[in-house]
Design a protein around this motif. Structure first.
Motif, PDB file in Angstrom:
ATOM      1  N   ASP A   1      -7.536   4.104 -10.599  1.00 64.22           N
ATOM      2  CA  ASP A   1      -8.015   4.801  -9.133  1.00 64.22           C
ATOM      3  C   ASP A   1      -9.208   3.866  -8.559  1.00 64.22           C
ATOM      4  O   ASP A   1      -9.116   3.594  -7.188  1.00 64.22           O
TER       5      ASP A   1
ATOM      6  N   ALA B   1      -7.484   2.307   4.873  1.00 65.05           N
ATOM      7  CA  ALA B   1      -7.392   3.779   4.617  1.00 65.05           C
ATOM      8  C   ALA B   1      -8.526   4.110   3.912  1.00 65.05           C
ATOM      9  O   ALA B   1      -8.559   4.578   2.706  1.00 65.05           O
TER      10      ALA B   1
ATOM     11  N   ASP C   1      -8.655   7.794   1.988  1.00 69.28           N
ATOM     12  CA  ASP C   1      -8.051   7.526   0.487  1.00 69.28           C
ATOM     13  C   ASP C   1      -8.982   6.784  -0.304  1.00 69.28           C
ATOM     14  O   ASP C   1      -9.239   7.167  -1.612  1.00 69.28           O
TER      15      ASP C   1
ATOM     16  N   ARG D   1      -0.037   4.048  -2.636  1.00 69.66           N
ATOM     17  CA  ARG D   1      -0.564   5.142  -2.316  1.00 69.66           C
ATOM     18  C   ARG D   1       0.284   6.233  -2.842  1.00 69.66           C
ATOM     19  O   ARG D   1      -0.178   7.557  -3.272  1.00 69.66           O
ATOM     20  N   ARG D   2       1.625   6.283  -2.735  1.00 69.06           N
ATOM     21  CA  ARG D   2       2.562   7.362  -3.621  1.00 69.06           C
ATOM     22  C   ARG D   2       2.167   7.436  -5.075  1.00 69.06           C
ATOM     23  O   ARG D   2       2.052   8.505  -5.495  1.00 69.06           O
TER      24      ARG D   2
ATOM     25  N   ALA E   1      -7.126   0.329  -0.688  1.00 69.47           N
ATOM     26  CA  ALA E   1      -7.133   1.372   0.250  1.00 69.47           C
ATOM     27  C   ALA E   1      -8.098   0.897   1.446  1.00 69.47           C
ATOM     28  O   ALA E   1      -8.060   0.880   2.654  1.00 69.47           O
TER      29      ALA E   1
ATOM     30  N   MET F   1      -7.225   1.061  -7.066  1.00 65.70           N
ATOM     31  CA  MET F   1      -6.727   1.440  -5.641  1.00 65.70           C
ATOM     32  C   MET F   1      -7.400   1.661  -4.627  1.00 65.70           C
ATOM     33  O   MET F   1      -7.293   1.463  -3.300  1.00 65.70           O
TER      34      MET F   1
ATOM     35  N   ALA G   1      -0.761   7.137  -6.177  1.00 63.14           N
ATOM     36  CA  ALA G   1      -2.008   7.487  -6.296  1.00 63.14           C
ATOM     37  C   ALA G   1      -1.976   9.115  -6.035  1.00 63.14           C
ATOM     38  O   ALA G   1      -2.721   9.692  -6.483  1.00 63.14           O
ATOM     39  N   PHE G   2      -1.144   9.405  -5.036  1.00 62.01           N
ATOM     40  CA  PHE G   2      -1.498  10.840  -4.751  1.00 62.01           C
ATOM     41  C   PHE G   2      -0.185  11.735  -4.568  1.00 62.01           C
ATOM     42  O   PHE G   2      -0.367  12.824  -4.424  1.00 62.01           O
ATOM     43  N   ASP G   3       1.053  11.279  -4.522  1.00 63.21           N
ATOM     44  CA  ASP G   3       2.330  11.752  -4.368  1.00 63.21           C
ATOM     45  C   ASP G   3       2.791  12.559  -5.860  1.00 63.21           C
ATOM     46  O   ASP G   3       3.211  11.582  -6.752  1.00 63.21           O
TER      47      ASP G   3
ATOM     48  N   LEU H   1     -10.244   8.160  -3.987  1.00 59.47           N
ATOM     49  CA  LEU H   1     -10.052   7.525  -5.231  1.00 59.47           C
ATOM     50  C   LEU H   1     -11.300   7.077  -5.923  1.00 59.47           C
ATOM     51  O   LEU H   1     -11.217   7.090  -7.077  1.00 59.47           O
TER      52      LEU H   1
ATOM     53  N   TRP I   1       0.925  -1.203   0.045  1.00 61.48           N
ATOM     54  CA  TRP I   1       0.031  -0.002   0.018  1.00 61.48           C
ATOM     55  C   TRP I   1       0.778   1.227  -0.207  1.00 61.48           C
ATOM     56  O   TRP I   1       0.443   2.256  -0.966  1.00 61.48           O
TER      57      TRP I   1
END
Length: 779
Positions: A497, A509, A512, A452-453, A504, A500, A455-457, A516, A448
């Motif tokens: 998305d 999460a 998140d 997550r990176r 999540a 993910m 997905a969002f970073d 998503l 995860w």
């Protein structure tokens, strides 16, 4: 370009009366007394643009020992094409059905001709070491061929080792090991050496070892081998760069182009056997494979074991009915669906991770390579969760580890420890989300953080497949004037998305997951509801005014707006929010009308269309992956009979039991998996939803092992070429009104019975019976 008569025929044939009876199921379907495993034809897909190979392998094995006929051009991706007419030799690693070539490591050339160090050309094989051939035979785990110089070659494999047996006619002969042999194509020019840092060494014990780096698709990958011969050669000659011979008595050579010739004054008599161990880690791994897997010289024993392994794998699905050709297609598809992903751990559990470091797999676990995820998340991985759940679980745990280890997060197209970044999106998340939804245990929490990176970073490293994420976050779509293949990217990022979001939720999460799920509806932002098409959109929010759905982009040849598709095909790319898509189109009737237009339109393509867009029915392209779920979409708008008619048509027209038997690249088993699942009568439109949508079963009876000693039986009563329509369904003896079924039901085993007929029925058309999508039922 589309070059075969069959492809030309399909391009010019529109769907006739999609709502009525269909034709195209040639032959009379026989009704066998009981389902039995079929016999695959390993030459299916070796012609046309199937890009498969006929050599010896084990299911998901590391060693794939096969003849090579060419190393240049698109149809050399697997190293073999049925029409090439001459064989260069036999190499130990291959790719099955890919659209880019690589591998072909450690070429072995047995011959009685004079020594030649280059292969020559297909047009003039006599100028090099190529040989014409005859009496070619192939079966799972075994291959043989007669070469024109009088050598009978036989091949078999273990998991990490290749075994050769060469019967020479009386007289002198030699065996050339061409360690410079590799796929080379025009796009390699100006990028440095394809092969570098190569070395060959002949030890005092007679073992030949070698290592090299290959800079092609999986740029910078390494391969190591250890080879032994059953007979000591009378003379050995090494050759280095420029084919310059080493001094007499040399026992090693280094360079970018290394070869060694092993001469036998009398090559006849007892056959010469060769065994070769492979490793991507080091020479120790190759030697260990050789010592443990092929301790002696029992070629026949190894071939027998390979046959037995394949018999078990191919026995997982058994059918009766259909034509003989269709049963061959089914068995061949099942074979090709079990060639990749390929084993990537040494005997001691070491493997090269996507960070280029050596890792140790936990005891009992394995690492794998050759994940063609943009293709295989759609049907291949769902198939494995059904017919080989233990394998699916092993792959899931591997993908969790590789996601955690990779510097770019969820795998995209990993090959031999290298993330190639090929295609778009990061669809490993679909495989992981689907596996979790189907109850497969794995360490999703470990994967995860890197998911997550991605997905969002915004600062997380991007590769070709993940470009434009910042614009996607800010605008809700990717502008066509900023990033290539923007329309397809927007839609596929939205699907990731959705996947993910499931992961999540699984790891707790929840915030998140909600973000998503909401973002997964971004696919709508590149579908213009005013015209009902996926349409390139600029950064200022405006649409491409000169839009034509036949075209592949607004600024070709600079770049395309779609990935191996055009506007028609991209319009139906969505898999996870079908009722939202239908609403976006204006309701069931408008959506059905646009689907009809897709399948009934003229099959014209622009001159700059990629060759992947093939197998056209109207503008639907079965020869490539983006639309392979689309025939099933009629089910969501209340016209399931049109799904049934089209699926039966695709099953009978797009696949043949001959070398040109796959309408496009087989793509590591995806094209084959589509056939298998559709022929069984159901398909995973959205794998993450863990449900299957009904189509039109091809065979009278199919049985499949679904793990734990359980059997799933599918019966199609009243089935016939002119009876593609479902009249009713029973599940374990009880009436079943829904036009879909959950994986959880099928995985328990049982009996699914379809009553088939010649005319459409109302089965499954009620809103309450339509498949769920985006976590909701339409009814």
């Amino acid at each position: 370009m589309i070059t075969t008569n069959r492809r030309q025929l399909l391009v010019t044939t529109g769907l006739v009366a999609i709502g009525g009876a269909i034709s195209g199921c040639s032959g009379t379907m026989s009704r066998g007394p009981s389902p039995t495993p079929g016999k695959p034809d390993l030459f299916v897909g070796t012609g046309g643009h199937g890009h498969t190979f006929p050599g010896a392998s084990l299911p998901f094995g590391m060693a794939q020992l096969s003849p090579d006929t060419n190393t240049h051009g698109w149809d050399a991706c697997s190293g073999y094409h049925q029409k090439d007419g001459s064989i260069m030799g036999f190499s130990h690693t291959h790719l099955s059905g890919t659209g880019i070539g690589d591998m072909l490591d450690v070429l072995v050339v047995p011959t009685r001709q004079e020594l030649k160090l280059s292969p020559g050309s297909i047009e003039n094989p006599d100028e090099g070491y190529r040989q014409r051939y005859s009496e070619e035979q192939a079966e799972p785990g075994y291959y043989r061929v007669k070469l024109e110089s009088g050598v009978l070659a036989e091949l078999t494999v273990t998991e990490r080792c290749g075994m050769h047996r060469y019967h020479f006619a009386k007289g002198p002969g030699h065996i050339l090991i061409d360690f410079a042999h590799a796929i080379e194509d025009d796009w390699d020019k100006g990028k440095g050496n394809v092969v570098e840092d190569a070395s060959l060494t002949l030890g005092d014990d007679g073992m030949l070892t070698g290592s090299r780096q290959v800079n092609r698709w999986a740029r910078g990958r390494h391969i190591h081998f250890a080879m032994q011969l059953s007979r000591k050669p009378d003379r050995v000659q090494f050759f280095g760069d420029g084919d310059k011979a080493a001094h007499d008595g040399a026992a090693a050579i280094k360079g970018n182009s290394t070869k060694v010739a092993l001469f036998f004054d009398e090559a006849g008599g007892e056959p010469i056997l060769i065994k070769t161990g492979l490793s991507a880690v080091d020479l120790k791994g190759a030697r260990d494979a050789l010592a443990a897997e092929v301790p002696g010289w029992d070629f026949d024993g190894a071939a027998k074991a390979a046959r037995a392994t394949w018999a078990k794998a191919l026995g997982s699905v058994r059918v009766s009915g259909g034509t003989e050709a269709q049963r061959t297609i089914m068995a061949s598809a099942l074979y090709h669906a079990q060639l990749a992903p390929t084993l990537f751990t040494d005997r001691d559990g070491r493997y090269v991770g996507l960070d280029r470091e050596v890792h140790q797999a936990p005891r009992g676990e394995e690492a794998f390579s050759t994940y063609s995820l943009w293709d295989t998340y759609r049907a291949l991985h769902p198939l494995l969760t059904l017919i080989d759940p233990e394998r699916a679980a092993l792959l899931t745990r591997d993908l969790c580890r590789q996601t955690a280890e990779s510097p770019v997060g969820p795998p995209v197209w990993p090959l031999q420890g290298v993330e190639t970044g090929t295609m778009i999106g990061w669809h490993a998340v679909s495989v992981l989300a689907e596996a979790h939804a189907k109850g497969i245990a794995a360490d999703y929490a470990a994967a995860w953080p890197n998911i997550r990176r991605r997905a969002f970073d915004r600062d997380f490293k991007d590769i070709d497949s993940t470009l434009g994420r910042g614009l996607y976050y800010d605008l809700g779509y990717i502008p066509c004037d900023e990033v290539w293949e923007s329309v397809s990217r927007t839609q596929e990022y939205a699907y990731d998305d959705w996947a993910m979001a499931h992961i999540a939720e699984a790891v707790g999460a929840t915030a998140d997951a909600a973000a998503l799920r909401k973002r997964s509806q971004n696919y709508r932002n590149v579908i213009d509801p005013s015209i009902g098409f996926a349409r390139p959109r600029f950064k200022d929010g405006s649409w491409w005014k000169e839009y034509d759905p036949i075209q592949i982009g607004h600024d070709v040849p600079k770049w395309r707006d779609y990935t191996e598709a055009n506007g028609w095909q991209a319009t139906f790319l969505n898999q996870h929010d079908l009722y939202g898509l239908i609403e976006h189109f204006g309701g069931d009737a408008a959506f059905e009308k646009q689907l009809d237009a897709l399948f009934n339109g003229p099959s014209t393509l622009p001159d700059n269309a990629p060759p992947d867009i093939s197998g056209l029915v109207g503008q639907y392209a079965h020869g490539n992956e983006p639309d392979q779920h689309v025939a099933y979409l009629y089910t969501y708008c209340g016209a399931p009979h049109k799904t049934q008619a089209m699926v039966r048509r695709l099953l009978t027209e797009m696949y043949k039991a001959d070398p040109d038997g796959v309408i496009g690249n087989d793509d590591c088993g995806q094209m084959s998996a589509w056939f298998i699942l559709s022929a069984l009568g159901f398909y995973p439109v959205d794998p993450v939803s863990a449900v299957y949508v009904f189509g039109s079963p091809l065979f009278d009876v199919a049985e499949m092992d679904v793990g734990g000693g359980k059997t799933l039986t599918v019966r199609a009563e009243g089935n016939a070429p002119g009876n593609p329509y479902i009249q009713s369904v029973r599940w374990n003896g009880a009436p079943w009104t829904r036009n879909w079924i959950a994986h959880a039901d099928l995985a328990k085993g049982g009996e699914l019975v379809f009553e088939m007929g010649p005319k459409p029925s109302s089965f499954g058309s009620a809103k309450a019976d339509r498949p769920p999508s985006f976590g909701r039922d339409v009814g």
